[in-house]
Scaffold this motif. Structure first.
Motif, short mmCIF file in Angstrom:
data_model
loop_
_atom_site.label_atom_id
_atom_site.label_comp_id
_atom_site.label_asym_id
_atom_site.label_seq_id
_atom_site.Cartn_x
_atom_site.Cartn_y
_atom_site.Cartn_z
N ARG A 185 0.72 -1.65 0.37
CA ARG A 185 0.18 -0.02 0.25
C ARG A 185 0.48 1.30 0.35
NH1 ARG A 185 -3.13 1.49 5.09
NH2 ARG A 185 -0.93 2.11 5.70
N ASP A 186 1.50 1.49 0.79
CA ASP A 186 2.11 2.42 1.22
C ASP A 186 3.77 2.77 0.08
OD1 ASP A 186 0.67 3.12 3.01
OD2 ASP A 186 1.82 2.51 5.07
N PHE A 187 5.18 2.19 -0.35
CA PHE A 187 5.91 1.95 -0.98
C PHE A 187 5.96 1.49 -2.12
CE2 PHE A 187 7.57 1.96 3.41
CZ PHE A 187 8.68 2.44 3.27
N THR A 188 5.21 1.17 -3.20
CA THR A 188 5.02 0.57 -5.00
C THR A 188 4.68 1.62 -5.36
OG1 THR A 188 3.01 -0.09 -4.46
CG2 THR A 188 4.39 -2.02 -4.34
N THR A 189 5.38 1.94 -6.08
CA THR A 189 5.13 2.69 -7.25
C THR A 189 3.73 2.97 -7.45
OG1 THR A 189 7.15 1.87 -8.74
CG2 THR A 189 6.21 3.49 -9.84
N THR A 190 3.01 1.96 -8.06
CA THR A 190 1.16 2.40 -8.10
C THR A 190 1.38 1.61 -6.54
OG1 THR A 190 2.03 1.79 -10.66
CG2 THR A 190 -0.72 2.02 -9.48
N SER A 191 -0.01 2.71 -5.80
CA SER A 191 -0.26 2.43 -4.44
C SER A 191 -1.54 1.33 -4.83
CB SER A 191 -0.39 3.11 -3.62
OG SER A 191 -1.38 3.21 -2.75
N VAL A 192 -1.39 0.10 -4.13
CA VAL A 192 -2.27 -1.08 -4.08
C VAL A 192 -3.36 -0.75 -2.61
CG1 VAL A 192 -2.60 -3.16 -3.31
CG2 VAL A 192 -0.84 -2.43 -4.86
N VAL A 193 -4.91 -0.96 -3.45
CA VAL A 193 -6.23 -0.56 -3.02
C VAL A 193 -6.55 -1.33 -2.47
CG1 VAL A 193 -8.20 1.24 -2.89
CG2 VAL A 193 -6.74 2.07 -4.07
N SER B 165 -0.12 -17.29 5.69
CA SER B 165 -1.10 -16.40 5.61
C SER B 165 -1.05 -15.32 4.92
CB SER B 165 0.02 -15.81 7.56
OG SER B 165 1.25 -15.72 6.88
N THR B 166 -1.35 -14.22 5.24
CA THR B 166 -2.27 -13.08 4.52
C THR B 166 -1.98 -11.71 5.07
OG1 THR B 166 -4.42 -13.09 4.43
CG2 THR B 166 -3.26 -15.07 2.35
N GLY B 167 -1.83 -11.06 4.35
CA GLY B 167 -2.77 -9.49 4.74
C GLY B 167 -3.21 -9.21 3.29
N THR B 168 -4.87 -8.88 4.04
CA THR B 168 -5.33 -8.01 3.11
C THR B 168 -5.47 -6.29 3.31
OG1 THR B 168 -6.62 -9.77 3.21
CG2 THR B 168 -8.04 -7.94 2.68
N ILE B 169 -5.38 -5.71 2.35
CA ILE B 169 -5.77 -3.93 2.23
C ILE B 169 -7.12 -3.57 0.77
CG2 ILE B 169 -4.90 -2.39 1.66
CD1 ILE B 169 -3.12 -3.11 2.85
N ILE B 170 -8.04 -3.52 2.01
CA ILE B 170 -9.36 -3.02 1.60
C ILE B 170 -9.68 -1.71 1.50
CG2 ILE B 170 -11.70 -3.90 1.67
CD1 ILE B 170 -11.30 -6.86 3.13
N ASP B 171 -9.66 -1.07 0.27
CA ASP B 171 -10.30 -0.14 -0.15
C ASP B 171 -8.80 0.92 1.32
OD1 ASP B 171 -11.61 2.39 -0.87
OD2 ASP B 171 -13.27 2.21 1.58
N GLY B 172 -8.00 0.40 1.37
CA GLY B 172 -6.52 1.05 1.00
C GLY B 172 -5.93 0.76 2.91
N LEU C 298 -9.01 -15.79 -4.42
CA LEU C 298 -9.22 -14.36 -5.50
C LEU C 298 -10.54 -13.97 -5.85
CD1 LEU C 298 -6.58 -16.01 -7.88
CD2 LEU C 298 -6.49 -13.26 -7.18
N LEU C 299 -11.29 -15.43 -5.31
CA LEU C 299 -12.98 -15.33 -5.42
C LEU C 299 -13.49 -14.80 -4.53
CD1 LEU C 299 -13.75 -19.41 -6.60
CD2 LEU C 299 -13.73 -16.88 -8.12
N ALA C 300 -13.00 -15.17 -3.47
CA ALA C 300 -13.59 -14.18 -2.08
C ALA C 300 -13.62 -12.40 -2.35
CB ALA C 300 -13.70 -14.59 -1.04
N LEU C 301 -12.27 -12.62 -2.73
CA LEU C 301 -12.04 -10.94 -2.67
C LEU C 301 -11.63 -10.06 -3.74
CD1 LEU C 301 -8.44 -11.39 0.08
CD2 LEU C 301 -11.42 -10.59 0.77
N ASN C 302 -11.18 -10.48 -4.76
CA ASN C 302 -11.05 -9.97 -6.40
C ASN C 302 -10.17 -8.89 -6.21
OD1 ASN C 302 -11.61 -9.37 -9.01
ND2 ASN C 302 -13.66 -8.45 -8.42
#
Length: 385
Positions: free
Chosen positions: A192-200, A212-219, A304-308
């Motif tokens: 979210r914070d360091f990549t060239t194109t911020s991931v929302v 384990s997963t870390g999930t960013i939803i709507d930022g 992928l199916l649950a979070l898209n």
């Protein structure tokens, strides 16, 4: 809302704009945030007194002429953070300026397997990397496991680490704020914070010691009701190479593959060994890697199916060594997801986690826990002027 609260909100908004847009000017900030010039000038004075900004000279005037604006930079060197990752047999340690720029990086081996020895190794790693000439502002620590309210409640790699109040121990030793985080969550913050194109909307998937997963939803980082969201290694499935349901962590992690092949080959195994056996068509290796690939495909399909998500980035040394395995997993996904599943690999697993920790503690230090911040993913040694 009282005037004090409005003032505090304005200060944070101005600081965020300077952080993201440096170099910038008072006039530009006033226009962007729709604040009066007197309000902005007053806030700039406070931020200067707090050593968070500094003027760098005049910019260019507009086409219509007029007075050249005074340009201001965020003072990344107002202090630095130390960011730690506790691995199975080493402590990864990085120092960063407040804008995220990397100063130093080191790996420290851990001798012994007791939790107290890991705690001592963390303390020694921090002591050895401190910068005498600058102010330490905070510490982050990444762990494999579950963190609730800044306490480790389950440690997946170091047995007994949850018995120690790690944050309190380090805070009392170094007299700065300390934040703990799950390593997959911290690598998601990196996205979210360091990549060239911020991931929302994105997912970080760790396959190193557990699944384990870390999930960013709507930022925003999603951790669930008890901060256990993403701890999916315990999920059981049929068809993973046994006549009983297997937990996906038993076949779908780097560590599981190493352990299975060590049992089959009766020797210690490295990723270079696995690559060589894979290239030579070794049947044991192919069978183990096939089940690994199926486990990864099951996890990816559900995510992928649950979070898209717009992107899934995987932390796995095995997949970096043998990327063909990921292509096999994608083939399982194609009938359900389609041809273009947004799946990538982290280039540097340790650094992505450490930089995510850097973002977490830096935001706390600056009081900017919410909202977009654009950190700098670059190396900037202490000797650079």
């Amino acid at each position: 809302m009282n005037r004090v609260t409005i003032r505090q909100i304005n200060e944070l908004n101005v600081l965020r704009e300077i952080f993201n847009q440096s170099p910038t000017s008072r006039a530009s900030i006033s226009k962007t945030l729709n604040l009066t010039k007197s309000t902005v000038y007053s806030i700039f004075t406070k931020l200067e007194n707090d050593n968070l900004i500094y003027d760098i000279g005049q910019g260019s005037s507009t086409r219509s002429g007029g007075r050249k604006p005074a340009l201001t930079n965020f003072n990344a060197r107002a202090g630095y953070t130390v960011n730690i990752k506790i691995n199975a047999d080493t402590i990864s340690c990085m120092t960063n300026w407040l804008d995220g720029s990397e100063i130093t990086y080191q790996e420290t081996p851990v001798t012994g397997d007791a939790a107290s020895e890991y705690l001592l190794a963390v303390y020694q790693a921090i002591k050895s990397i401190l910068i005498d000439s600058d102010e330490l502002l905070g510490i982050s620590v990444a762990v494999f496991g579950v963190v609730q309210n800044n306490h480790i409640v389950r440690s997946n790699v170091v047995n007994g680490l949850e018995k120690f109040d790690l944050a309190q121990v380090l805070q009392s030793r170094f007299n700065v704020p300390v934040v703990l985080g799950n390593e997959a969550n911290l690598s998601a913050l990196y996205l979210r914070d360091f990549t060239t194109t911020s991931v929302v909307d994105g997912v970080s998937l760790s396959l190193i010691n557990d699944v384990s997963t870390g999930t960013i939803i709507d930022g925003k980082l999603y951790e669930g009701a008890s901060n256990e969201a993403g701890e999916i290694g315990r999920a059981c499935y049929y068809g993973l190479g046994a006549d009983r349901p297997l937990a996906v962590r038993e076949v779908g992690t780097d560590l599981a593959v190493i352990h299975q092949l060590e049992s089959l080959k009766k020797q210690s195994v490295t990723f270079a060994d696995i690559r060589r056996w894979y290239d030579n068509g070794d049947e044991d290796t192919e069978a183990v890697l096939h089940h690994f690939s199926m486990g990864v495909a099951i996890v990816l399909q559900n995510m992928l199916l649950a979070l898209n998500p717009e992107k899934v980035v995987i932390a796995s040394q095995l997949l970096r060594s043998i990327p063909e395995i990921l292509e096999e997993a994608k083939q399982f996904l194609t009938p359900v997801i389609g041809e273009k599943a947004p799946i990538e690999l982290f280039n540097d697993v340790n650094r992505s986690v450490l930089l995510g920790g850097c973002a977490l503690i830096s935001r706390q230090v600056l009081g900017l826990s919410e909202g977009k911040l654009i950190f700098k993913n670059r190396s900037l040694p202490i000797s650079e002027q």
